[in-house]
Design a protein around this motif. Structure first.
Motif, PDB file in Angstrom:
ATOM      1  N   GLY A  78       5.126  52.043  32.936  1.00 15.29           N
ATOM      2  CA  GLY A  78       4.353  50.872  33.352  1.00 15.29           C
ATOM      3  C   GLY A  78       4.043  49.947  32.192  1.00 15.29           C
ATOM      4  O   GLY A  78       4.300  48.738  32.253  1.00 15.29           O
ATOM      5  N   THR A  79       3.503  50.495  31.114  1.00 18.63           N
ATOM      6  CA  THR A  79       3.078  49.652  29.987  1.00 18.63           C
ATOM      7  C   THR A  79       4.252  48.982  29.272  1.00 18.63           C
ATOM      8  O   THR A  79       4.080  47.921  28.667  1.00 18.63           O
ATOM      9  CB  THR A  79       2.257  50.471  28.976  1.00 18.63           C
ATOM     10  N   THR A  80       5.445  49.573  29.336  1.00 19.41           N
ATOM     11  CA  THR A  80       6.608  48.946  28.701  1.00 19.41           C
ATOM     12  C   THR A  80       6.918  47.601  29.351  1.00 19.41           C
ATOM     13  O   THR A  80       7.513  46.723  28.720  1.00 19.41           O
ATOM     14  CB  THR A  80       7.838  49.872  28.776  1.00 19.41           C
ATOM     15  N   LYS A  81       6.503  47.414  30.605  1.00 17.81           N
ATOM     16  CA  LYS A  81       6.734  46.139  31.289  1.00 17.81           C
ATOM     17  C   LYS A  81       5.869  45.026  30.713  1.00 17.81           C
ATOM     18  O   LYS A  81       6.113  43.845  30.961  1.00 17.81           O
ATOM     19  CB  LYS A  81       6.462  46.299  32.785  1.00 17.81           C
ATOM     20  N   VAL A  82       4.855  45.412  29.930  1.00 19.23           N
ATOM     21  CA  VAL A  82       3.942  44.441  29.331  1.00 19.23           C
ATOM     22  C   VAL A  82       4.236  44.273  27.848  1.00 19.23           C
ATOM     23  O   VAL A  82       4.375  43.162  27.350  1.00 19.23           O
ATOM     24  CB  VAL A  82       2.476  44.885  29.542  1.00 19.23           C
ATOM     25  N   LYS A 124       1.444  75.115  29.123  1.00 19.99           N
ATOM     26  CA  LYS A 124       2.762  74.502  29.353  1.00 19.99           C
ATOM     27  C   LYS A 124       2.631  72.979  29.297  1.00 19.99           C
ATOM     28  O   LYS A 124       1.721  72.392  29.897  1.00 19.99           O
ATOM     29  CB  LYS A 124       3.296  74.921  30.722  1.00 19.99           C
ATOM     30  N   ALA A 125       3.521  72.319  28.563  1.00 20.96           N
ATOM     31  CA  ALA A 125       3.432  70.869  28.376  1.00 20.96           C
ATOM     32  C   ALA A 125       3.731  70.123  29.674  1.00 20.96           C
ATOM     33  O   ALA A 125       4.445  70.612  30.555  1.00 20.96           O
ATOM     34  CB  ALA A 125       4.411  70.436  27.290  1.00 20.96           C
ATOM     35  N   LEU A 126       3.184  68.919  29.784  1.00 21.86           N
ATOM     36  CA  LEU A 126       3.438  68.034  30.918  1.00 21.86           C
ATOM     37  C   LEU A 126       4.153  66.777  30.446  1.00 21.86           C
ATOM     38  O   LEU A 126       3.838  66.239  29.380  1.00 21.86           O
ATOM     39  CB  LEU A 126       2.124  67.621  31.597  1.00 21.86           C
ATOM     40  N   MET A 127       5.114  66.326  31.223  1.00 24.19           N
ATOM     41  CA  MET A 127       5.793  65.050  30.982  1.00 24.19           C
ATOM     42  C   MET A 127       5.412  64.127  32.138  1.00 24.19           C
ATOM     43  O   MET A 127       5.752  64.400  33.293  1.00 24.19           O
ATOM     44  CB  MET A 127       7.311  65.256  30.950  1.00 24.19           C
ATOM     45  N   LEU A 128       4.684  63.055  31.847  1.00 23.60           N
ATOM     46  CA  LEU A 128       4.192  62.150  32.882  1.00 23.60           C
ATOM     47  C   LEU A 128       4.663  60.725  32.601  1.00 23.60           C
ATOM     48  O   LEU A 128       5.109  60.410  31.498  1.00 23.60           O
ATOM     49  CB  LEU A 128       2.661  62.191  32.942  1.00 23.60           C
ATOM     50  N   ASN A 129       4.523  59.852  33.614  1.00 23.47           N
ATOM     51  CA  ASN A 129       4.937  58.454  33.497  1.00 23.47           C
ATOM     52  C   ASN A 129       3.805  57.591  34.040  1.00 23.47           C
ATOM     53  O   ASN A 129       3.387  57.758  35.189  1.00 23.47           O
ATOM     54  CB  ASN A 129       6.216  58.237  34.301  1.00 23.47           C
ATOM     55  N   ASN A 130       3.290  56.663  33.214  1.00 21.44           N
ATOM     56  CA  ASN A 130       2.140  55.890  33.678  1.00 21.44           C
ATOM     57  C   ASN A 130       2.475  54.881  34.767  1.00 21.44           C
ATOM     58  O   ASN A 130       1.570  54.283  35.366  1.00 21.44           O
ATOM     59  CB  ASN A 130       1.386  55.229  32.517  1.00 21.44           C
ATOM     60  N   ASN A 177      -3.321  42.020  28.131  1.00 26.67           N
ATOM     61  CA  ASN A 177      -3.663  43.041  29.130  1.00 26.67           C
ATOM     62  C   ASN A 177      -3.248  44.448  28.710  1.00 26.67           C
ATOM     63  O   ASN A 177      -3.689  45.426  29.307  1.00 26.67           O
ATOM     64  CB  ASN A 177      -2.996  42.711  30.474  1.00 26.67           C
ATOM     65  N   TYR A 178      -2.366  44.544  27.689  1.00 24.85           N
ATOM     66  CA  TYR A 178      -1.824  45.858  27.316  1.00 24.85           C
ATOM     67  C   TYR A 178      -2.932  46.844  26.983  1.00 24.85           C
ATOM     68  O   TYR A 178      -2.931  47.992  27.431  1.00 24.85           O
ATOM     69  CB  TYR A 178      -0.860  45.725  26.132  1.00 24.85           C
ATOM     70  N   MET A 179      -3.915  46.418  26.191  1.00 26.19           N
ATOM     71  CA  MET A 179      -4.953  47.353  25.761  1.00 26.19           C
ATOM     72  C   MET A 179      -5.814  47.816  26.934  1.00 26.19           C
ATOM     73  O   MET A 179      -6.341  48.929  26.932  1.00 26.19           O
ATOM     74  CB  MET A 179      -5.799  46.751  24.643  1.00 26.19           C
ATOM     75  N   ILE A 180      -5.951  46.971  27.969  1.00 27.06           N
ATOM     76  CA  ILE A 180      -6.701  47.392  29.166  1.00 27.06           C
ATOM     77  C   ILE A 180      -5.906  48.458  29.914  1.00 27.06           C
ATOM     78  O   ILE A 180      -6.463  49.472  30.368  1.00 27.06           O
ATOM     79  CB  ILE A 180      -6.984  46.179  30.080  1.00 27.06           C
ATOM     80  N   LEU A 181      -4.598  48.257  30.035  1.00 27.30           N
ATOM     81  CA  LEU A 181      -3.757  49.224  30.742  1.00 27.30           C
ATOM     82  C   LEU A 181      -3.701  50.559  29.993  1.00 27.30           C
ATOM     83  O   LEU A 181      -3.743  51.630  30.604  1.00 27.30           O
ATOM     84  CB  LEU A 181      -2.346  48.667  30.929  1.00 27.30           C
ATOM     85  N   GLN A 182      -3.608  50.514  28.657  1.00 28.83           N
ATOM     86  CA  GLN A 182      -3.573  51.763  27.907  1.00 28.83           C
ATOM     87  C   GLN A 182      -4.909  52.496  28.018  1.00 28.83           C
ATOM     88  O   GLN A 182      -4.952  53.720  28.114  1.00 28.83           O
ATOM     89  CB  GLN A 182      -3.231  51.517  26.440  1.00 28.83           C
ATOM     90  N   ALA A 183      -5.999  51.743  28.012  1.00 28.36           N
ATOM     91  CA  ALA A 183      -7.314  52.361  28.203  1.00 28.36           C
ATOM     92  C   ALA A 183      -7.385  53.027  29.577  1.00 28.36           C
ATOM     93  O   ALA A 183      -7.922  54.137  29.721  1.00 28.36           O
ATOM     94  CB  ALA A 183      -8.407  51.305  28.072  1.00 28.36           C
ATOM     95  N   ASP A 185      -4.923  54.283  31.202  1.00 28.01           N
ATOM     96  CA  ASP A 185      -4.149  55.531  31.134  1.00 28.01           C
ATOM     97  C   ASP A 185      -5.045  56.713  30.771  1.00 28.01           C
ATOM     98  O   ASP A 185      -4.976  57.776  31.390  1.00 28.01           O
ATOM     99  CB  ASP A 185      -3.045  55.423  30.067  1.00 28.01           C
ATOM    100  N   PHE A 186      -5.863  56.536  29.749  1.00 27.47           N
ATOM    101  CA  PHE A 186      -6.736  57.624  29.299  1.00 27.47           C
ATOM    102  C   PHE A 186      -7.711  58.012  30.413  1.00 27.47           C
ATOM    103  O   PHE A 186      -7.944  59.191  30.681  1.00 27.47           O
ATOM    104  CB  PHE A 186      -7.481  57.193  28.029  1.00 27.47           C
TER     105      PHE A 186
END
Length: 417
Positions: A78-82, A124-130, A177-183, A185-186
Protein backbone atom coordinates in the motif's frame (compact mmCIF):
# COMPACT_ATOMS: atom_id res chain seq x y z
CA UNK A 1 24.72 4.21 26.25
CA UNK A 2 24.68 3.61 30.03
CA UNK A 3 21.52 1.49 30.24
CA UNK A 4 22.23 -2.14 31.23
CA UNK A 5 19.57 -4.30 29.56
CA UNK A 6 18.02 -7.45 30.98
CA UNK A 7 16.68 -8.80 27.64
CA UNK A 8 18.93 -10.77 25.30
CA UNK A 9 17.71 -8.80 22.29
CA UNK A 10 18.59 -5.30 23.50
CA UNK A 11 21.88 -6.58 24.94
CA UNK A 12 22.74 -8.00 21.49
CA UNK A 13 21.71 -4.77 19.73
CA UNK A 14 23.98 -2.70 21.97
CA UNK A 15 26.93 -5.10 21.99
CA UNK A 16 27.00 -5.56 18.21
CA UNK A 17 26.44 -1.89 17.26
CA UNK A 18 22.87 -2.05 15.94
CA UNK A 19 21.34 0.56 18.23
CA UNK A 20 21.01 4.24 17.34
CA UNK A 21 18.02 5.22 19.52
CA UNK A 22 15.01 3.86 21.37
CA UNK A 23 11.85 5.60 22.55
CA UNK A 24 11.97 3.89 25.97
CA UNK A 25 14.86 1.52 26.73
CA UNK A 26 13.56 0.37 30.09
CA UNK A 27 9.93 -0.02 29.01
CA UNK A 28 10.89 -2.08 25.95
CA UNK A 29 13.36 -4.14 27.97
CA UNK A 30 10.69 -5.01 30.55
CA UNK A 31 8.23 -5.93 27.77
CA UNK A 32 10.77 -8.25 26.10
CA UNK A 33 11.61 -10.18 29.30
CA UNK A 34 7.93 -10.82 29.97
CA UNK A 35 7.57 -13.32 27.09
CA UNK A 36 7.51 -13.66 23.29
CA UNK A 37 6.66 -10.31 21.67
CA UNK A 38 6.04 -9.34 18.01
CA UNK A 39 8.05 -6.57 16.29
CA UNK A 40 8.05 -5.39 12.70
CA UNK A 41 10.06 -3.58 10.07
CA UNK A 42 8.42 -2.26 6.91
CA UNK A 43 9.97 -2.64 3.45
CA UNK A 44 8.57 -0.69 0.52
CA UNK A 45 8.57 -2.50 -2.82
CA UNK A 46 10.43 0.06 -4.93
CA UNK A 47 12.64 -2.56 -6.68
CA UNK A 48 12.66 -6.32 -7.34
CA UNK A 49 15.27 -6.86 -4.64
CA UNK A 50 16.49 -5.23 -1.46
CA UNK A 51 20.16 -4.25 -1.41
CA UNK A 52 22.91 -4.43 1.19
CA UNK A 53 21.68 -1.16 2.72
CA UNK A 54 18.65 -3.09 4.05
CA UNK A 55 20.72 -5.95 5.45
CA UNK A 56 21.18 -4.32 8.85
CA UNK A 57 17.37 -4.31 9.32
CA UNK A 58 17.09 -7.93 8.14
CA UNK A 59 19.77 -8.93 10.65
CA UNK A 60 17.85 -7.12 13.41
CA UNK A 61 14.78 -9.23 12.62
CA UNK A 62 16.95 -12.35 12.60
CA UNK A 63 18.40 -11.55 16.04
CA UNK A 64 14.90 -10.72 17.29
CA UNK A 65 13.76 -14.24 16.39
CA UNK A 66 16.96 -15.87 17.68
CA UNK A 67 16.38 -14.23 21.08
CA UNK A 68 12.89 -15.76 21.35
CA UNK A 69 10.58 -13.16 19.78
CA UNK A 70 8.34 -12.96 16.70
CA UNK A 71 9.57 -10.92 13.71
CA UNK A 72 7.07 -9.46 11.25
CA UNK A 73 8.24 -8.46 7.78
CA UNK A 74 5.74 -5.94 6.49
CA UNK A 75 5.66 -5.51 2.72
CA UNK A 76 4.58 -2.03 1.67
CA UNK A 77 2.10 -3.00 -1.03
CA UNK A 78 0.00 0.00 0.00
CA UNK A 79 2.59 2.57 1.05
CA UNK A 80 4.71 1.99 -2.08
CA UNK A 81 1.83 3.57 -4.03
CA UNK A 82 2.57 6.81 -2.17
CA UNK A 83 6.36 6.79 -1.68
CA UNK A 84 8.37 7.69 1.41
CA UNK A 85 9.65 11.30 1.18
CA UNK A 86 12.10 10.88 4.10
CA UNK A 87 15.38 12.69 3.33
CA UNK A 88 14.75 12.58 -0.42
CA UNK A 89 15.36 15.52 -2.73
CA UNK A 90 12.56 14.56 -5.12
CA UNK A 91 9.39 12.53 -5.41
CA UNK A 92 9.70 8.79 -6.05
CA UNK A 93 8.40 7.53 -9.41
CA UNK A 94 4.91 6.11 -8.92
CA UNK A 95 4.62 2.37 -9.54
CA UNK A 96 1.53 0.48 -10.70
CA UNK A 97 -0.01 -2.45 -8.77
CA UNK A 98 1.45 -5.10 -11.12
CA UNK A 99 5.01 -3.74 -10.74
CA UNK A 100 4.60 -3.52 -6.97
CA UNK A 101 3.39 -7.15 -6.77
CA UNK A 102 6.30 -8.26 -8.95
CA UNK A 103 8.75 -6.40 -6.71
CA UNK A 104 7.25 -7.95 -3.56
CA UNK A 105 7.64 -11.43 -5.06
CA UNK A 106 11.34 -10.72 -5.68
CA UNK A 107 11.94 -9.27 -2.21
CA UNK A 108 10.26 -12.19 -0.42
CA UNK A 109 12.91 -14.60 -1.75
CA UNK A 110 15.57 -13.01 0.46
CA UNK A 111 13.80 -13.12 3.81
CA UNK A 112 13.49 -16.90 4.09
CA UNK A 113 17.30 -17.16 4.10
CA UNK A 114 17.42 -15.18 7.35
CA UNK A 115 14.09 -15.69 9.10
CA UNK A 116 12.03 -18.80 9.87
CA UNK A 117 8.44 -18.55 8.61
CA UNK A 118 7.70 -22.28 8.62
CA UNK A 119 8.32 -23.69 12.11
CA UNK A 120 5.60 -24.54 14.61
CA UNK A 121 7.30 -22.42 17.26
CA UNK A 122 5.48 -19.62 19.04
CA UNK A 123 7.84 -17.10 17.46
CA UNK A 124 7.33 -18.21 13.84
CA UNK A 125 7.82 -15.14 11.63
CA UNK A 126 4.95 -13.47 9.77
CA UNK A 127 5.06 -11.99 6.27
CA UNK A 128 2.32 -9.37 5.85
CA UNK A 129 1.32 -6.74 3.27
CA UNK A 130 -0.10 -3.38 4.33
CA UNK A 131 -2.26 -3.28 1.19
CA UNK A 132 -4.49 -5.63 3.20
CA UNK A 133 -5.75 -2.72 5.32
CA UNK A 134 -4.69 0.36 3.32
CA UNK A 135 -6.26 -0.47 -0.06
CA UNK A 136 -9.79 -0.58 1.32
CA UNK A 137 -9.70 2.59 3.42
CA UNK A 138 -12.63 4.99 3.10
CA UNK A 139 -11.06 8.42 2.70
CA UNK A 140 -13.60 10.43 4.71
CA UNK A 141 -13.74 7.91 7.53
CA UNK A 142 -9.93 7.78 7.62
CA UNK A 143 -9.67 11.58 7.80
CA UNK A 144 -12.22 11.74 10.60
CA UNK A 145 -10.99 8.79 12.67
CA UNK A 146 -7.22 8.95 12.08
CA UNK A 147 -6.33 12.30 10.47
CA UNK A 148 -7.65 14.30 13.43
CA UNK A 149 -4.83 12.90 15.61
CA UNK A 150 -2.08 14.48 13.47
CA UNK A 151 -0.76 18.02 13.87
CA UNK A 152 0.51 19.47 10.59
CA UNK A 153 2.77 21.80 12.59
CA UNK A 154 4.41 18.78 14.23
CA UNK A 155 4.71 16.85 10.97
CA UNK A 156 6.44 19.83 9.32
CA UNK A 157 8.95 19.93 12.17
CA UNK A 158 10.26 16.40 11.55
CA UNK A 159 13.78 16.59 10.14
CA UNK A 160 12.97 14.29 7.20
CA UNK A 161 10.34 16.78 5.96
CA UNK A 162 11.94 19.98 7.24
CA UNK A 163 15.20 19.34 5.38
CA UNK A 164 13.30 19.09 2.09
CA UNK A 165 11.28 22.25 2.70
CA UNK A 166 14.35 24.17 3.86
CA UNK A 167 15.90 23.45 0.46
CA UNK A 168 12.69 24.79 -1.13
CA UNK A 169 12.07 21.44 -2.82
CA UNK A 170 8.51 20.45 -3.56
CA UNK A 171 6.73 18.03 -1.21
CA UNK A 172 3.49 16.73 -2.72
CA UNK A 173 0.34 16.18 -0.67
CA UNK A 174 0.56 12.54 -1.75
CA UNK A 175 3.99 12.15 -0.10
CA UNK A 176 2.89 14.14 2.95
CA UNK A 177 0.31 11.41 3.62
CA UNK A 178 3.04 8.73 3.77
CA UNK A 179 3.85 9.29 7.45
CA UNK A 180 0.14 9.05 8.36
CA UNK A 181 -0.18 5.73 6.51
CA UNK A 182 2.98 4.32 8.11
CA UNK A 183 1.71 5.38 11.53
CA UNK A 184 -1.57 3.61 10.75
CA UNK A 185 0.41 0.44 9.93
CA UNK A 186 1.75 0.33 13.48
CA UNK A 187 -1.77 0.88 14.88
CA UNK A 188 -3.18 -1.97 12.76
CA UNK A 189 -0.32 -4.36 13.59
CA UNK A 190 -0.78 -3.66 17.29
CA UNK A 191 -4.55 -4.14 17.04
CA UNK A 192 -4.40 -7.32 14.92
CA UNK A 193 -1.21 -9.04 16.14
CA UNK A 194 -0.26 -7.39 19.44
CA UNK A 195 2.88 -5.92 17.83
CA UNK A 196 4.72 -3.81 20.43
CA UNK A 197 7.80 -2.64 18.53
CA UNK A 198 8.66 -1.01 15.22
CA UNK A 199 12.30 -1.00 14.13
CA UNK A 200 13.99 0.78 11.25
CA UNK A 201 16.86 2.97 10.17
CA UNK A 202 17.39 6.26 11.99
CA UNK A 203 15.83 8.09 9.03
CA UNK A 204 12.52 6.47 10.05
CA UNK A 205 12.50 7.97 13.56
CA UNK A 206 9.77 10.53 12.79
CA UNK A 207 7.52 7.94 11.12
CA UNK A 208 8.00 5.52 14.04
CA UNK A 209 7.21 8.15 16.68
CA UNK A 210 4.04 9.08 14.76
CA UNK A 211 2.88 5.45 14.90
CA UNK A 212 3.53 5.21 18.63
CA UNK A 213 1.65 8.46 19.30
CA UNK A 214 -1.32 7.41 17.13
CA UNK A 215 -1.60 3.98 18.77
CA UNK A 216 -1.52 5.50 22.25
CA UNK A 217 -4.23 8.00 21.30
CA UNK A 218 -6.55 5.49 19.60
CA UNK A 219 -5.98 2.28 21.60
CA UNK A 220 -4.20 3.58 24.70
CA UNK A 221 -1.55 0.85 24.27
CA UNK A 222 2.11 1.17 25.24
CA UNK A 223 4.37 0.46 22.25
CA UNK A 224 7.97 1.23 21.35
CA UNK A 225 10.38 2.27 18.60
CA UNK A 226 14.01 1.33 18.03
CA UNK A 227 16.33 2.55 15.28
CA UNK A 228 19.66 1.47 13.82
CA UNK A 229 22.34 3.87 12.57
CA UNK A 230 22.39 4.77 8.88
CA UNK A 231 25.62 3.09 7.87
CA UNK A 232 28.35 4.56 5.76
CA UNK A 233 31.70 2.94 5.12
CA UNK A 234 34.80 4.41 6.76
CA UNK A 235 35.53 6.36 3.56
CA UNK A 236 32.10 8.03 3.72
CA UNK A 237 30.27 6.01 1.05
CA UNK A 238 26.66 4.96 1.53
CA UNK A 239 26.37 1.30 2.51
CA UNK A 240 24.98 -0.85 -0.29
CA UNK A 241 26.64 0.93 -3.19
CA UNK A 242 29.67 -0.27 -5.10
CA UNK A 243 31.64 0.88 -8.13
CA UNK A 244 29.20 -0.86 -10.45
CA UNK A 245 25.92 0.07 -8.71
CA UNK A 246 23.69 -1.25 -5.94
CA UNK A 247 24.71 -4.48 -4.21
CA UNK A 248 21.43 -6.40 -4.59
CA UNK A 249 20.59 -9.35 -2.36
CA UNK A 250 18.76 -11.44 -4.98
CA UNK A 251 21.13 -13.83 -6.77
CA UNK A 252 19.69 -13.08 -10.22
CA UNK A 253 20.50 -9.37 -9.78
CA UNK A 254 23.92 -9.79 -8.12
CA UNK A 255 25.64 -13.17 -8.39
CA UNK A 256 26.90 -14.88 -5.21
CA UNK A 257 30.45 -14.38 -6.46
CA UNK A 258 29.95 -10.62 -6.95
CA UNK A 259 28.23 -10.42 -3.54
CA UNK A 260 31.15 -12.28 -1.94
CA UNK A 261 33.61 -10.00 -3.71
CA UNK A 262 31.86 -6.87 -2.36
CA UNK A 263 32.53 -8.03 1.21
CA UNK A 264 36.05 -9.19 0.39
CA UNK A 265 36.79 -5.62 -0.76
CA UNK A 266 35.77 -4.10 2.59
CA UNK A 267 38.23 -1.44 3.76
CA UNK A 268 40.46 -2.46 6.67
CA UNK A 269 38.82 0.00 9.10
CA UNK A 270 35.33 -1.51 8.57
CA UNK A 271 36.12 -5.22 9.01
CA UNK A 272 35.50 -5.51 12.77
CA UNK A 273 32.32 -3.42 12.68
CA UNK A 274 30.88 -5.32 9.70
CA UNK A 275 31.65 -8.70 11.31
CA UNK A 276 29.56 -7.67 14.33
CA UNK A 277 26.66 -6.38 12.24
CA UNK A 278 26.47 -8.85 9.37
CA UNK A 279 27.66 -12.17 10.84
CA UNK A 280 26.88 -14.23 13.92
CA UNK A 281 30.48 -14.75 14.98
CA UNK A 282 31.05 -14.08 18.72
CA UNK A 283 31.80 -10.43 19.43
CA UNK A 284 35.28 -11.13 20.82
CA UNK A 285 36.15 -13.03 17.62
CA UNK A 286 34.86 -10.11 15.51
CA UNK A 287 37.08 -7.74 17.49
CA UNK A 288 40.11 -10.05 17.18
CA UNK A 289 39.70 -10.34 13.41
CA UNK A 290 39.05 -6.61 13.02
CA UNK A 291 42.27 -5.78 14.87
CA UNK A 292 44.52 -7.78 12.52
CA UNK A 293 47.11 -5.83 10.57
CA UNK A 294 48.98 -6.08 7.28
CA UNK A 295 48.35 -9.16 5.14
CA UNK A 296 46.49 -10.89 7.99
CA UNK A 297 43.53 -8.50 7.63
CA UNK A 298 42.91 -10.03 4.18
CA UNK A 299 42.12 -13.38 5.80
CA UNK A 300 39.67 -11.54 8.09
CA UNK A 301 38.01 -10.05 4.99
CA UNK A 302 37.71 -13.52 3.45
CA UNK A 303 36.12 -14.73 6.71
CA UNK A 304 33.68 -11.81 6.55
CA UNK A 305 32.82 -12.53 2.91
CA UNK A 306 32.31 -16.24 3.61
CA UNK A 307 30.12 -15.69 6.68
CA UNK A 308 27.87 -13.08 5.05
CA UNK A 309 27.55 -15.01 1.77
CA UNK A 310 26.76 -18.25 3.63
CA UNK A 311 23.86 -16.59 5.47
CA UNK A 312 22.29 -15.35 2.22
CA UNK A 313 23.28 -17.87 -0.46
CA UNK A 314 24.44 -20.96 1.47
CA UNK A 315 27.79 -22.48 2.39
CA UNK A 316 28.39 -24.01 -1.06
CA UNK A 317 27.98 -20.65 -2.84
CA UNK A 318 30.41 -19.05 -0.39
CA UNK A 319 32.98 -21.83 -0.90
CA UNK A 320 32.66 -21.59 -4.70
CA UNK A 321 33.09 -17.82 -4.57
CA UNK A 322 36.23 -18.09 -2.45
CA UNK A 323 37.66 -20.79 -4.75
CA UNK A 324 37.01 -18.61 -7.80
CA UNK A 325 38.58 -15.57 -6.13
CA UNK A 326 41.71 -17.53 -5.21
CA UNK A 327 41.94 -18.93 -8.75
CA UNK A 328 41.57 -15.48 -10.32
CA UNK A 329 43.66 -13.38 -7.93
CA UNK A 330 46.30 -15.73 -6.58
CA UNK A 331 46.91 -18.08 -9.49
CA UNK A 332 46.07 -15.84 -12.46
CA UNK A 333 43.45 -18.31 -13.67
CA UNK A 334 39.92 -17.85 -14.97
CA UNK A 335 37.73 -19.30 -12.21
CA UNK A 336 34.44 -21.10 -12.75
CA UNK A 337 32.19 -18.73 -10.80
CA UNK A 338 32.95 -15.39 -12.49
CA UNK A 339 30.09 -13.30 -13.93
CA UNK A 340 29.66 -14.56 -17.49
CA UNK A 341 28.46 -12.84 -20.66
CA UNK A 342 27.27 -15.23 -23.37
CA UNK A 343 27.13 -13.84 -26.90
CA UNK A 344 25.56 -15.61 -29.87
CA UNK A 345 27.13 -15.76 -33.33
CA UNK A 346 24.19 -13.64 -34.60
CA UNK A 347 24.89 -10.93 -32.01
CA UNK A 348 28.55 -10.89 -32.95
CA UNK A 349 27.89 -10.78 -36.68
CA UNK A 350 31.08 -9.66 -38.43
CA UNK A 351 32.48 -8.54 -35.10
CA UNK A 352 31.63 -6.53 -31.97
CA UNK A 353 33.96 -3.85 -30.64
CA UNK A 354 35.76 -4.62 -27.41
CA UNK A 355 34.24 -1.41 -26.01
CA UNK A 356 30.72 -2.81 -26.55
CA UNK A 357 31.74 -6.15 -25.02
CA UNK A 358 33.09 -4.42 -21.90
CA UNK A 359 29.81 -2.51 -21.48
CA UNK A 360 27.68 -5.63 -22.06
CA UNK A 361 29.75 -7.56 -19.49
CA UNK A 362 28.92 -4.94 -16.84
CA UNK A 363 32.51 -3.84 -16.31
CA UNK A 364 31.69 -0.32 -17.56
CA UNK A 365 28.42 1.61 -17.64
CA UNK A 366 29.00 3.31 -20.99
CA UNK A 367 31.21 3.23 -24.06
CA UNK A 368 32.86 6.43 -22.86
CA UNK A 369 33.75 4.82 -19.53
CA UNK A 370 35.05 1.68 -21.29
CA UNK A 371 37.28 3.77 -23.61
CA UNK A 372 38.64 5.72 -20.63
CA UNK A 373 39.35 2.42 -18.84
CA UNK A 374 41.39 1.23 -21.83
CA UNK A 375 43.16 4.59 -22.27
CA UNK A 376 44.19 4.63 -18.60
CA UNK A 377 45.58 1.07 -18.78
CA UNK A 378 42.89 -0.24 -16.46
CA UNK A 379 41.56 -2.96 -18.80
CA UNK A 380 42.99 -6.42 -19.41
CA UNK A 381 42.15 -9.19 -21.85
CA UNK A 382 43.16 -12.65 -20.57
CA UNK A 383 45.36 -10.91 -17.95
CA UNK A 384 47.31 -8.98 -20.65
CA UNK A 385 46.99 -5.17 -20.94
CA UNK A 386 44.24 -4.15 -23.37
CA UNK A 387 45.38 -1.05 -25.26
CA UNK A 388 43.39 -1.11 -28.52
CA UNK A 389 39.89 0.36 -28.09
CA UNK A 390 39.19 -0.51 -31.74
CA UNK A 391 39.70 -4.27 -31.26
CA UNK A 392 36.87 -6.35 -32.77
CA UNK A 393 35.67 -9.60 -31.20
CA UNK A 394 34.14 -12.20 -33.52
CA UNK A 395 33.01 -15.81 -33.10
CA UNK A 396 36.51 -17.07 -33.82
CA UNK A 397 37.97 -15.02 -30.96
CA UNK A 398 35.51 -16.76 -28.64
CA UNK A 399 36.40 -20.31 -29.66
CA UNK A 400 37.34 -20.51 -25.98
CA UNK A 401 36.09 -18.10 -23.27
CA UNK A 402 38.00 -14.87 -22.76
CA UNK A 403 38.54 -13.10 -19.45
CA UNK A 404 38.05 -9.33 -19.23
CA UNK A 405 39.28 -7.32 -16.24
CA UNK A 406 38.61 -3.78 -15.07
CA UNK A 407 41.27 -2.87 -12.55
CA UNK A 408 42.55 -5.52 -10.17
CA UNK A 409 39.27 -6.61 -8.59
CA UNK A 410 36.55 -6.77 -11.26
CA UNK A 411 36.45 -9.55 -13.82
CA UNK A 412 34.05 -11.20 -16.24
CA UNK A 413 34.10 -14.13 -18.67
CA UNK A 414 32.85 -13.74 -22.24
CA UNK A 415 31.88 -16.86 -24.14
CA UNK A 416 30.14 -17.96 -27.33
CA UNK A 417 26.70 -19.48 -26.80
Amino acid sequence: MTYHPKSDFIATMIERGFLADCTDYQGLDEALISGCKPAYIGFDATAKSLHVGSLIQIMMLRWFQKTGHQPITLMGGGTTKVGDPSFRADERPLLGPEQIDENIAGIKKVFSAYIDYDSDAENKALMLNNAEWLDGLNYLDFLRDIGRHFSVNRMLAFESVKSRLDREQSLSFLEFNYMILQAYDFLELNRRYGCVLQMGGSDQWGNIVNGIDLTRRVLDHEIYGLTSPLLTTSDGKKMGKSQDGAVWLNAEMRSPYEFWQFWRNTTDADVGRFLKLYTELPVDECERLGALQGSEINEAKIRLANEVTTLLHGIEAAANAEATAREVFEKGGVGDDLPTLTLSADELGDGMSIVQVIVKSGLAKSGKEAKRLIAENGAKLDDAPLTDAGLMIDAGALSSPIKLSAGKKRHALVQLG
